[in-house]
Design a protein around this motif. Structure first.
Motif, mmCIF file in Angstrom:
data_model
loop_
_atom_site.group_PDB
_atom_site.id
_atom_site.type_symbol
_atom_site.label_atom_id
_atom_site.label_comp_id
_atom_site.label_asym_id
_atom_site.label_seq_id
_atom_site.Cartn_x
_atom_site.Cartn_y
_atom_site.Cartn_z
ATOM 1 N N GLY A 17 1.336 -0.707 0.239
ATOM 2 C CA GLY A 17 -0.197 -0.014 0.014
ATOM 3 C C GLY A 17 0.912 0.931 0.037
ATOM 4 N N ILE A 18 2.272 0.724 0.056
ATOM 5 C CA ILE A 18 2.754 2.275 -0.440
ATOM 6 C C ILE A 18 3.280 2.770 -1.264
ATOM 7 C CG2 ILE A 18 5.374 3.504 0.625
ATOM 8 C CD1 ILE A 18 4.898 1.637 3.142
ATOM 9 N N THR A 19 3.228 4.158 -2.041
ATOM 10 C CA THR A 19 3.536 4.307 -3.144
ATOM 11 C C THR A 19 5.133 4.569 -2.872
ATOM 12 O OG1 THR A 19 1.479 4.946 -3.922
ATOM 13 C CG2 THR A 19 3.380 5.434 -5.289
ATOM 14 N N ALA A 20 6.472 3.710 -3.397
ATOM 15 C CA ALA A 20 7.816 4.856 -3.462
ATOM 16 C C ALA A 20 8.083 5.288 -3.987
ATOM 17 C CB ALA A 20 8.306 3.223 -3.317
ATOM 18 N N VAL A 21 7.480 4.987 -5.493
ATOM 19 C CA VAL A 21 7.568 6.233 -6.466
ATOM 20 C C VAL A 21 6.315 6.908 -6.564
ATOM 21 C CG1 VAL A 21 9.177 6.986 -8.767
ATOM 22 C CG2 VAL A 21 10.560 4.926 -7.351
ATOM 23 N N LYS A 22 6.374 8.386 -7.312
ATOM 24 C CA LYS A 22 5.125 8.738 -7.247
ATOM 25 C C LYS A 22 4.840 9.707 -8.765
ATOM 26 C CE LYS A 22 5.536 8.916 -2.334
ATOM 27 N NZ LYS A 22 5.283 10.545 -1.059
ATOM 28 N N GLY A 23 5.279 9.296 -9.568
ATOM 29 C CA GLY A 23 5.134 9.389 -10.669
ATOM 30 C C GLY A 23 6.274 10.518 -11.706
ATOM 31 N N ILE A 42 20.351 11.366 -7.268
ATOM 32 C CA ILE A 42 20.857 12.206 -6.056
ATOM 33 C C ILE A 42 19.764 11.927 -5.120
ATOM 34 C CG2 ILE A 42 22.975 12.569 -7.036
ATOM 35 C CD1 ILE A 42 22.079 14.989 -5.868
ATOM 36 N N GLY A 43 19.755 11.747 -4.446
ATOM 37 C CA GLY A 43 18.687 11.239 -3.189
ATOM 38 C C GLY A 43 19.316 11.482 -1.422
ATOM 39 N N ALA A 44 18.294 11.790 -1.165
ATOM 40 C CA ALA A 44 18.390 10.818 0.655
ATOM 41 C C ALA A 44 17.910 10.047 0.387
ATOM 42 C CB ALA A 44 17.447 11.388 1.473
ATOM 43 N N ASN A 45 18.714 9.029 1.489
ATOM 44 C CA ASN A 45 18.102 7.666 2.323
ATOM 45 C C ASN A 45 16.414 6.914 1.626
ATOM 46 O OD1 ASN A 45 20.493 6.218 1.446
ATOM 47 N ND2 ASN A 45 20.470 6.494 3.536
ATOM 48 N N GLY A 46 16.134 6.697 1.148
ATOM 49 C CA GLY A 46 14.246 6.664 1.137
ATOM 50 C C GLY A 46 13.517 7.313 0.074
ATOM 51 N N ALA A 47 14.584 7.869 -0.028
ATOM 52 C CA ALA A 47 14.178 8.787 -1.957
ATOM 53 C C ALA A 47 12.773 8.457 -3.064
ATOM 54 C CB ALA A 47 14.867 9.711 -1.895
ATOM 55 N N GLY A 48 13.761 6.563 -3.181
ATOM 56 C CA GLY A 48 12.639 5.836 -4.034
ATOM 57 C C GLY A 48 13.833 5.945 -5.384
ATOM 58 N N VAL A 98 16.974 15.160 -8.935
ATOM 59 C CA VAL A 98 17.197 15.355 -7.317
ATOM 60 C C VAL A 98 15.778 14.923 -6.615
ATOM 61 C CG1 VAL A 98 17.174 16.366 -5.308
ATOM 62 C CG2 VAL A 98 18.799 16.854 -7.454
ATOM 63 N N MET A 99 15.631 13.350 -6.130
ATOM 64 C CA MET A 99 15.022 13.042 -5.737
ATOM 65 C C MET A 99 14.306 12.954 -4.382
ATOM 66 S SD MET A 99 13.536 9.441 -6.399
ATOM 67 C CE MET A 99 11.799 8.182 -7.057
ATOM 68 N N GLU A 100 13.361 13.578 -3.953
ATOM 69 C CA GLU A 100 12.503 13.860 -2.643
ATOM 70 C C GLU A 100 11.457 13.025 -2.784
ATOM 71 O OE1 GLU A 100 13.501 18.024 -0.955
ATOM 72 O OE2 GLU A 100 14.921 18.039 -2.017
ATOM 73 N N SER A 101 11.369 12.026 -1.884
ATOM 74 C CA SER A 101 10.142 11.802 -1.164
ATOM 75 C C SER A 101 9.658 11.284 -2.552
ATOM 76 C CB SER A 101 9.683 12.479 -0.353
ATOM 77 O OG SER A 101 10.142 12.589 0.742
ATOM 78 N N GLY A 102 9.736 9.943 -3.808
ATOM 79 C CA GLY A 102 9.233 9.406 -4.387
ATOM 80 C C GLY A 102 9.601 10.350 -5.505
ATOM 81 N N THR A 103 9.553 11.484 -5.851
ATOM 82 C CA THR A 103 9.341 13.236 -6.767
ATOM 83 C C THR A 103 10.538 13.205 -7.027
ATOM 84 O OG1 THR A 103 8.803 14.275 -5.584
ATOM 85 C CG2 THR A 103 6.678 13.227 -5.875
ATOM 86 N N ILE A 104 11.003 14.057 -8.557
ATOM 87 C CA ILE A 104 11.915 14.293 -8.581
ATOM 88 C C ILE A 104 11.987 16.299 -8.526
ATOM 89 C CG2 ILE A 104 13.462 14.904 -10.416
ATOM 90 C CD1 ILE A 104 13.397 12.214 -11.809
ATOM 91 N N THR A 105 12.300 16.210 -7.518
ATOM 92 C CA THR A 105 11.997 18.425 -7.540
ATOM 93 C C THR A 105 13.149 18.873 -7.961
ATOM 94 O OG1 THR A 105 13.578 17.755 -5.444
ATOM 95 C CG2 THR A 105 11.654 17.237 -5.265
ATOM 96 N N LEU A 106 13.781 18.569 -8.450
ATOM 97 C CA LEU A 106 15.077 19.548 -9.183
ATOM 98 C C LEU A 106 15.419 18.553 -10.416
ATOM 99 C CD1 LEU A 106 17.433 21.420 -6.969
ATOM 100 C CD2 LEU A 106 15.737 22.388 -8.667
ATOM 101 N N SER A 107 16.095 19.256 -11.938
ATOM 102 C CA SER A 107 16.468 18.481 -12.452
ATOM 103 C C SER A 107 17.611 19.788 -13.634
ATOM 104 C CB SER A 107 15.964 17.083 -13.449
ATOM 105 O OG SER A 107 15.301 19.113 -14.860
#
Length: 243
Positions: free
Chosen positions: A13-19, A33-39, A215-224
């Motif tokens: 039930g957990i979405t690790a990568v969000k589109g 790149i991204g923190a641990n658990g970012a997806g 750059v990936m954060e919490s399953g989303t890409i926030t920067l490129s």
């Protein structure tokens, strides 16, 4: 070469990568790149066929490969050197390398790349790249050091002669001198025309090595953007470069 649109991957039930959307052009060296658990690792597993996406599409050289299993993707030219190395511990170094070439066996073409002679030549090339592996070619892979296992994991992935190489945390847990050797090899592989998508905890080293980055954060890409631009981005410097 690789085009990802709206990729979503779920564990239960957990979405690790969000589109997410990303592209890797032929001949590029791209980092995620991204923190641990970012997806990040989940993304690579989906791209390499180890996980089936819940939504979105993945195209490789114009072909829709969404949800195709890993063994089919290897035959198409996509190889993964996984997080944690994933060597076969009870096989020797030599046997691990031969396993990397299993999709080539008996499939000779104008380069005769599937012949035993061609495969043996690529094994020798791996030993030239990483002399430590040559010294341990008859040693069980499970008895190697972490750095030696990483050298073996990359070499095994290259044995299938991939067009796209996916690397998951190649420097994790390794001594700085070994990391230098690994990244020198990554640069050399890129110069030979192999396209690479790299996940790396050492964001500075990854951005210094690659052409572009995401750059990936919490399953989303926030920067490129271009890697040099991301190195100078205030948000990236603060969050990932310790500045």
């Amino acid at each position: 070469m690789l085009e990802v649109k709206g990729l979503r991957v779920a564990y239960g039930g957990i979405t690790a990568v969000k589109g997410i959307d990303l592209i890797v052009r032929a001949g590029e060296l791209v980092t995620l790149i991204g923190a641990n658990g970012a997806g990040k690792t989940t993304t690579l597993k989906a791209l390499s066929g180890l996980l089936r996406p819940a939504a979105g599409s993945v195209h490789y050289n114009g072909q829709d490969i969404t949800g195709k299993p890993a063994f089919e993707l290897v035959r198409l030219g996509i190889a993964l050197a996984p997080e944690g190395r994933g060597v076969f511990p009870r096989l020797t170094v030599e046997e691990n390398l031969e396993m990397g070439a299993y999709v080539r066996e008996g499939k000779g073409n104008h380069r005769d790349h599937g012949s035993k002679t061609a495969i043996a030549a690529d094994c020798e090339r791996a030993y030239t790249t990483f002399p430590r592996l040559a010294e341990r070619r008859k040693q069980l892979a499970g008895t190697l050091s972490g750095g030696e296992q990483q050298m073996l994991a990359i070499s095994r992935a290259l044995m299938c002669q991939p067009k796209l190489l996916l690397l998951d945390e190649p420097s994790m847990g390794l001594a700085p001198i070994v990391v230098q050797t690994i990244f020198a090899t990554i640069r050399a592989v890129a110069r030979e025309g192999v396209t690479l998508l790299l996940i790396e905890q050492n964001a500075r080293l990854a951005l210094q090595t690659c052409d572009r980055g995401y750059v990936m954060e919490s399953g989303t890409i926030t920067l490129s953007g271009e890697a040099k631009a991301l190195l100078n981005d205030e948000q990236v410097r603060h969050a990932y470069l310790g500045e």
